[in-house]
Scaffold this motif. Structure first.
Motif, PDB file in Angstrom:
ATOM      1  N   GLY A  21       0.810  -1.217   0.000  1.00 52.33           N
ATOM      2  CA  GLY A  21       0.000   0.000   0.000  1.00 52.33           C
ATOM      3  C   GLY A  21       0.837   1.259   0.000  1.00 52.33           C
ATOM      4  N   ALA A  24       1.976   1.699  -3.495  1.00 48.10           N
ATOM      5  CA  ALA A  24       0.833   2.143  -4.297  1.00 48.10           C
ATOM      6  C   ALA A  24       0.513   3.610  -4.012  1.00 48.10           C
ATOM      7  CB  ALA A  24      -0.386   1.277  -4.023  1.00 48.10           C
ATOM      8  N   GLY A  25       0.616   4.033  -2.755  1.00 43.11           N
ATOM      9  CA  GLY A  25       0.377   5.434  -2.403  1.00 43.11           C
ATOM     10  C   GLY A  25       1.414   6.361  -3.016  1.00 43.11           C
ATOM     11  N   ALA A  28       0.521   6.636  -6.655  1.00 45.19           N
ATOM     12  CA  ALA A  28      -0.672   7.476  -6.794  1.00 45.19           C
ATOM     13  C   ALA A  28      -0.303   8.945  -6.634  1.00 45.19           C
ATOM     14  CB  ALA A  28      -1.730   7.070  -5.775  1.00 45.19           C
ATOM     15  N   LYS A  29       0.588   9.246  -5.709  1.00 50.25           N
ATOM     16  CA  LYS A  29       1.048  10.627  -5.502  1.00 50.25           C
ATOM     17  C   LYS A  29       1.805  11.123  -6.726  1.00 50.25           C
ATOM     18  CE  LYS A  29       2.508  14.248  -3.135  1.00 50.25           C
ATOM     19  NZ  LYS A  29       1.785  15.458  -3.277  1.00 50.25           N
ATOM     20  N   THR A  43      -0.003  10.763   3.110  1.00 48.91           N
ATOM     21  CA  THR A  43      -0.093  10.205   1.766  1.00 48.91           C
ATOM     22  C   THR A  43       0.171   8.706   1.771  1.00 48.91           C
ATOM     23  OG1 THR A  43       0.636  12.316   0.828  1.00 48.91           O
ATOM     24  CG2 THR A  43       0.778  10.383  -0.591  1.00 48.91           C
ATOM     25  N   MET A  44       1.128   8.265   2.548  1.00 52.99           N
ATOM     26  CA  MET A  44       1.416   6.838   2.626  1.00 52.99           C
ATOM     27  C   MET A  44       0.294   6.074   3.328  1.00 52.99           C
ATOM     28  SD  MET A  44       4.115   6.490   0.925  1.00 52.99           S
ATOM     29  CE  MET A  44       3.822   7.961  -0.049  1.00 52.99           C
ATOM     30  N   GLY A  47      -2.298   5.592   0.933  1.00 50.71           N
ATOM     31  CA  GLY A  47      -1.943   4.486   0.044  1.00 50.71           C
ATOM     32  C   GLY A  47      -2.307   3.142   0.628  1.00 50.71           C
ATOM     33  N   ALA A  51      -5.239   0.887  -0.915  1.00 45.93           N
ATOM     34  CA  ALA A  51      -5.027  -0.478  -1.395  1.00 45.93           C
ATOM     35  C   ALA A  51      -6.120  -1.404  -0.876  1.00 45.93           C
ATOM     36  CB  ALA A  51      -3.651  -0.977  -0.971  1.00 45.93           C
ATOM     37  N   ILE A  78      -3.314   0.739  -6.673  1.00 40.97           N
ATOM     38  CA  ILE A  78      -3.046   2.099  -7.154  1.00 40.97           C
ATOM     39  C   ILE A  78      -4.360   2.825  -7.435  1.00 40.97           C
ATOM     40  CG2 ILE A  78      -2.055   3.455  -9.047  1.00 40.97           C
ATOM     41  CD1 ILE A  78       0.156   1.307  -9.213  1.00 40.97           C
ATOM     42  N   SER A  81      -5.906   3.857  -4.232  1.00 42.16           N
ATOM     43  CA  SER A  81      -5.150   4.973  -3.658  1.00 42.16           C
ATOM     44  C   SER A  81      -5.459   6.276  -4.375  1.00 42.16           C
ATOM     45  CB  SER A  81      -3.650   4.681  -3.736  1.00 42.16           C
ATOM     46  OG  SER A  81      -3.331   3.540  -2.986  1.00 42.16           O
TER      47      SER A  81
END
Length: 94
Positions: A21, A24-25, A28-29, A43-44, A47, A51, A78, A81
């Motif tokens: 995750g 993925a975060g 996504a960012k 942000t994490m 993510g 996920a 993703i 996220s």
């Protein structure tokens, strides 16, 4: 009966999906750049939750089981996220 091997397997599964995750975060960012009100850690966290959200949505609507380390599972994480990051930015900016 709950054994130590079962507990270890459960914890390792959660840790691996948390790492999944976070990655993925970060992606996504990178896809949706901009200023986030919470910074790196939020942000994490988005993510990781994203996920889980993506996995839940794909299981619910697409009958896809993302419980494996695959390209499909990664894309679902993703997408979740991205959805959560978009919602977070709309809510947190106000």
């Amino acid at each position: 009966m709950i054994t130590s091997a079962l507990i270890f397997s459960f914890l390792m599964n959660w840790i691996s999906w948390a790492i999944f995750g976070v990655i993925a975060g970060a992606i996504a960012k990178a896809i949706m750049p901009g200023s986030d009100p919470g910074g790196f850690w939020v942000t994490m966290l988005i993510g990781i939750i994203g996920a889980v959200l993506g996995g839940w949505i794909s299981t619910l609507f697409l009958n896809y089981d993302p419980n494996n380390w695959s390209i499909g599972g990664f894309l679902v994480a993703i997408a979740g996220s991205l959805i959560l990051l978009f919602i977070y930015r709309k809510v947190a900016v106000r």
